[in-house]
Design a protein around this motif. Structure first.
Motif, PDB file in Angstrom:
ATOM      1  N   ARG A 255     -16.161  28.771 -45.929  1.00  0.00           N
ATOM      2  CA  ARG A 255     -16.446  27.434 -45.401  1.00  0.00           C
ATOM      3  C   ARG A 255     -17.295  27.497 -44.139  1.00  0.00           C
ATOM      4  NH1 ARG A 255     -10.337  25.919 -44.790  1.00  0.00           N
ATOM      5  NH2 ARG A 255     -10.543  28.072 -44.085  1.00  0.00           N
TER       6      ARG A 255
ATOM      7  N   GLU B 270      -4.584  25.763 -41.591  1.00  0.00           N
ATOM      8  CA  GLU B 270      -5.161  25.726 -40.249  1.00  0.00           C
ATOM      9  C   GLU B 270      -4.642  24.515 -39.481  1.00  0.00           C
ATOM     10  OE1 GLU B 270      -6.852  25.811 -43.050  1.00  0.00           O
ATOM     11  OE2 GLU B 270      -8.371  27.395 -42.992  1.00  0.00           O
TER      12      GLU B 270
ATOM     13  N   SER C 140     -15.843  35.526 -48.418  1.00  0.00           N
ATOM     14  CA  SER C 140     -16.591  36.683 -47.899  1.00  0.00           C
ATOM     15  C   SER C 140     -17.354  36.333 -46.625  1.00  0.00           C
ATOM     16  CB  SER C 140     -17.513  37.261 -48.969  1.00  0.00           C
ATOM     17  OG  SER C 140     -18.083  36.273 -49.763  1.00  0.00           O
TER      18      SER C 140
ATOM     19  N   SER D  30     -15.774  36.473 -43.806  1.00  0.00           N
ATOM     20  CA  SER D  30     -15.099  37.291 -42.787  1.00  0.00           C
ATOM     21  C   SER D  30     -14.198  38.313 -43.485  1.00  0.00           C
ATOM     22  CB  SER D  30     -14.248  36.418 -41.838  1.00  0.00           C
ATOM     23  OG  SER D  30     -13.136  35.884 -42.535  1.00  0.00           O
TER      24      SER D  30
ATOM     25  N   GLY E  19     -18.046  26.119 -48.998  1.00  0.00           N
ATOM     26  CA  GLY E  19     -17.115  25.019 -49.244  1.00  0.00           C
ATOM     27  C   GLY E  19     -15.704  25.487 -49.512  1.00  0.00           C
TER      28      GLY E  19
ATOM     29  N   GLY F   3     -13.100  40.254 -47.527  1.00  0.00           N
ATOM     30  CA  GLY F   3     -14.112  39.757 -48.464  1.00  0.00           C
ATOM     31  C   GLY F   3     -15.515  40.099 -47.999  1.00  0.00           C
TER      32      GLY F   3
ATOM     33  N   VAL G 117      -9.965  34.759 -51.460  1.00  0.00           N
ATOM     34  CA  VAL G 117      -9.462  33.757 -50.503  1.00  0.00           C
ATOM     35  C   VAL G 117      -7.945  33.756 -50.512  1.00  0.00           C
ATOM     36  CG1 VAL G 117      -9.202  31.289 -50.044  1.00  0.00           C
ATOM     37  CG2 VAL G 117     -11.462  32.220 -50.538  1.00  0.00           C
TER      38      VAL G 117
ATOM     39  N   VAL H 275      -4.144  26.883 -52.422  1.00  0.00           N
ATOM     40  CA  VAL H 275      -5.222  27.826 -52.050  1.00  0.00           C
ATOM     41  C   VAL H 275      -4.971  29.208 -52.656  1.00  0.00           C
ATOM     42  CG1 VAL H 275      -6.268  29.083 -50.115  1.00  0.00           C
ATOM     43  CG2 VAL H 275      -5.830  26.619 -49.914  1.00  0.00           C
TER      44      VAL H 275
ATOM     45  N   VAL I 193     -12.129  26.057 -51.388  1.00  0.00           N
ATOM     46  CA  VAL I 193     -11.705  26.317 -52.769  1.00  0.00           C
ATOM     47  C   VAL I 193     -10.823  25.199 -53.319  1.00  0.00           C
ATOM     48  CG1 VAL I 193     -11.871  28.850 -52.758  1.00  0.00           C
ATOM     49  CG2 VAL I 193      -9.751  27.757 -52.010  1.00  0.00           C
TER      50      VAL I 193
HETATM   51  N1  NAP Z   1      -5.645  41.420 -43.618  1.00  0.00           N
HETATM   52  C1  NAP Z   1      -4.547  41.927 -44.172  1.00  0.00           C
HETATM   53  O1  NAP Z   1      -3.827  42.734 -43.582  1.00  0.00           O
HETATM   54  C2  NAP Z   1      -4.153  41.562 -45.577  1.00  0.00           C
HETATM   55  C3  NAP Z   1      -3.071  42.194 -46.180  1.00  0.00           C
HETATM   56  C4  NAP Z   1      -2.731  41.872 -47.502  1.00  0.00           C
HETATM   57  C5  NAP Z   1      -3.462  40.917 -48.189  1.00  0.00           C
HETATM   58  N2  NAP Z   1      -4.502  40.291 -47.591  1.00  0.00           N
HETATM   59  C6  NAP Z   1      -5.224  39.298 -48.371  1.00  0.00           C
HETATM   60  O2  NAP Z   1      -6.615  39.625 -48.406  1.00  0.00           O
HETATM   61  C7  NAP Z   1      -7.373  38.430 -48.422  1.00  0.00           C
HETATM   62  C8  NAP Z   1      -8.367  38.427 -47.262  1.00  0.00           C
HETATM   63  O3  NAP Z   1      -7.659  38.585 -46.052  1.00  0.00           O
HETATM   64  P1  NAP Z   1      -8.406  38.715 -44.661  1.00  0.00           P
HETATM   65  O4  NAP Z   1      -7.468  39.330 -43.706  1.00  0.00           O
HETATM   66  O5  NAP Z   1      -9.747  39.333 -44.877  1.00  0.00           O
HETATM   67  O6  NAP Z   1      -8.541  37.175 -44.290  1.00  0.00           O
HETATM   68  P2  NAP Z   1      -9.587  36.372 -43.382  1.00  0.00           P
HETATM   69  O7  NAP Z   1     -10.362  37.280 -42.490  1.00  0.00           O
HETATM   70  O8  NAP Z   1      -8.815  35.250 -42.785  1.00  0.00           O
HETATM   71  O9  NAP Z   1     -10.602  35.820 -44.455  1.00  0.00           O
HETATM   72  C9  NAP Z   1     -10.207  34.819 -45.328  1.00  0.00           C
HETATM   73  C10 NAP Z   1     -11.451  34.335 -46.062  1.00  0.00           C
HETATM   74  O10 NAP Z   1     -11.057  33.272 -46.912  1.00  0.00           O
HETATM   75  C11 NAP Z   1     -11.830  32.127 -46.603  1.00  0.00           C
HETATM   76  N3  NAP Z   1     -11.006  30.935 -46.779  1.00  0.00           N
HETATM   77  C12 NAP Z   1      -9.765  30.689 -46.293  1.00  0.00           C
HETATM   78  N4  NAP Z   1      -9.321  29.500 -46.720  1.00  0.00           N
HETATM   79  C13 NAP Z   1     -10.317  28.979 -47.472  1.00  0.00           C
HETATM   80  C14 NAP Z   1     -10.462  27.764 -48.194  1.00  0.00           C
HETATM   81  N5  NAP Z   1      -9.501  26.829 -48.220  1.00  0.00           N
HETATM   82  N6  NAP Z   1     -11.614  27.557 -48.877  1.00  0.00           N
HETATM   83  C15 NAP Z   1     -12.612  28.486 -48.866  1.00  0.00           C
HETATM   84  N7  NAP Z   1     -12.527  29.653 -48.208  1.00  0.00           N
HETATM   85  C16 NAP Z   1     -11.389  29.891 -47.521  1.00  0.00           C
HETATM   86  C17 NAP Z   1     -12.301  32.306 -45.187  1.00  0.00           C
HETATM   87  O11 NAP Z   1     -13.520  31.632 -45.047  1.00  0.00           O
HETATM   88  P3  NAP Z   1     -13.830  30.497 -43.939  1.00  0.00           P
HETATM   89  O12 NAP Z   1     -13.069  30.862 -42.719  1.00  0.00           O
HETATM   90  O13 NAP Z   1     -15.320  30.597 -43.810  1.00  0.00           O
HETATM   91  O14 NAP Z   1     -13.395  29.250 -44.594  1.00  0.00           O
HETATM   92  C18 NAP Z   1     -12.510  33.817 -45.119  1.00  0.00           C
HETATM   93  O15 NAP Z   1     -13.788  34.157 -45.624  1.00  0.00           O
HETATM   94  C19 NAP Z   1      -6.382  37.275 -48.367  1.00  0.00           C
HETATM   95  O16 NAP Z   1      -6.138  36.827 -49.676  1.00  0.00           O
HETATM   96  C20 NAP Z   1      -5.151  37.911 -47.747  1.00  0.00           C
HETATM   97  O17 NAP Z   1      -3.976  37.236 -48.153  1.00  0.00           O
HETATM   98  C21 NAP Z   1      -4.869  40.599 -46.308  1.00  0.00           C
END
Ligand code: NAP
Length: 123
Positions: A40, A102, A16, A18, A67, A21, A96, A119, A69
């Motif tokens: 993180r 990355e 959460s 970004s 931190g 979340g 997540v 993850v 996951v």
């Molecule tokens: N955006 C879309 O169109 C879309 C569509 C379908 C499904 N989803 C799913 O919805 C979820 C959120 O997507 P989003 O677009 O909002 O992604 P995002 O903006 O990239 O956010 C991902 C979040 O996960 C955290 N994160 C990533 N890897 C991590 C790790 N190893 N440990 C701890 N935290 C971690 C990031 O935190 P830090 O950067 O602070 O580590 C960030 O808060 C994901 O599961 C994605 O697969 C998204």
């Protein structure tokens, strides 16, 4: 349609700092829940804190865990610290998720696949 109340409920939202979340954390808090936010990035978590504050959510209703996951201690901290601060857990938003490690240049490598699986599925 009326908005569902989460008054008195406790919600953990992983990832959460970004995106989806972050938006979910703010919506749950605005609906009355106490929230544990997570990610993180210190900068991202601060941003979520700021957005919660701007939405009128008091600091007492927010807990932050920082931190990866992939670290067992962080998963334990999410549970233990939430229960310690709010006394219960009602909802876990296991948000997540990644599509690539990355900095990974070879998205087809087995290391990348293992990392993504870890993850997205195991955690
Ligand atoms: N955006 C879309 O169109 C879309 C569509 C379908 C499904 N989803 C799913 O919805 C979820 C959120 O997507 P989003 O677009 O909002 O992604 P995002 O903006 O990239 O956010 C991902 C979040 O996960 C955290 N994160 C990533 N890897 C991590 C790790 N190893 N440990 C701890 N935290 C971690 C990031 O935190 P830090 O950067 O602070 O580590 C960030 O808060 C994901 O599961 C994605 O697969 C998204």
């Amino acid at each position: 349609m009326s908005e569902q109340s989460f008054n008195g409920k406790v919600v953990i939202i992983t990832g959460s700092s970004s995106g989806t979340g972050q938006a979910a954390a703010i919506l749950f808090a605005k609906s009355g829940a106490s929230v544990t936010i997570h990610g993180r990035s210190e900068e991202g978590l601060q941003k979520t804190m700021q957005m919660l504050s701007e939405a009128g959510i008091s600091k007492e209703k927010v807990h932050s865990v920082k931190g990866a996951v992939t670290e067992e201690s962080i998963l334990k901290a999410l549970i233990d610290e939430t229960v310690s601060k709010f006394g219960r857990i009602d909802v876990l938003i296991n948000n997540v998720g990644i599509s690539n490690k990355e900095g990974e240049t070879n998205s087809r490598s087995i290391e990348n696949l293992d990392y993504i699986w870890n993850v997205n599925v195991r955690r």
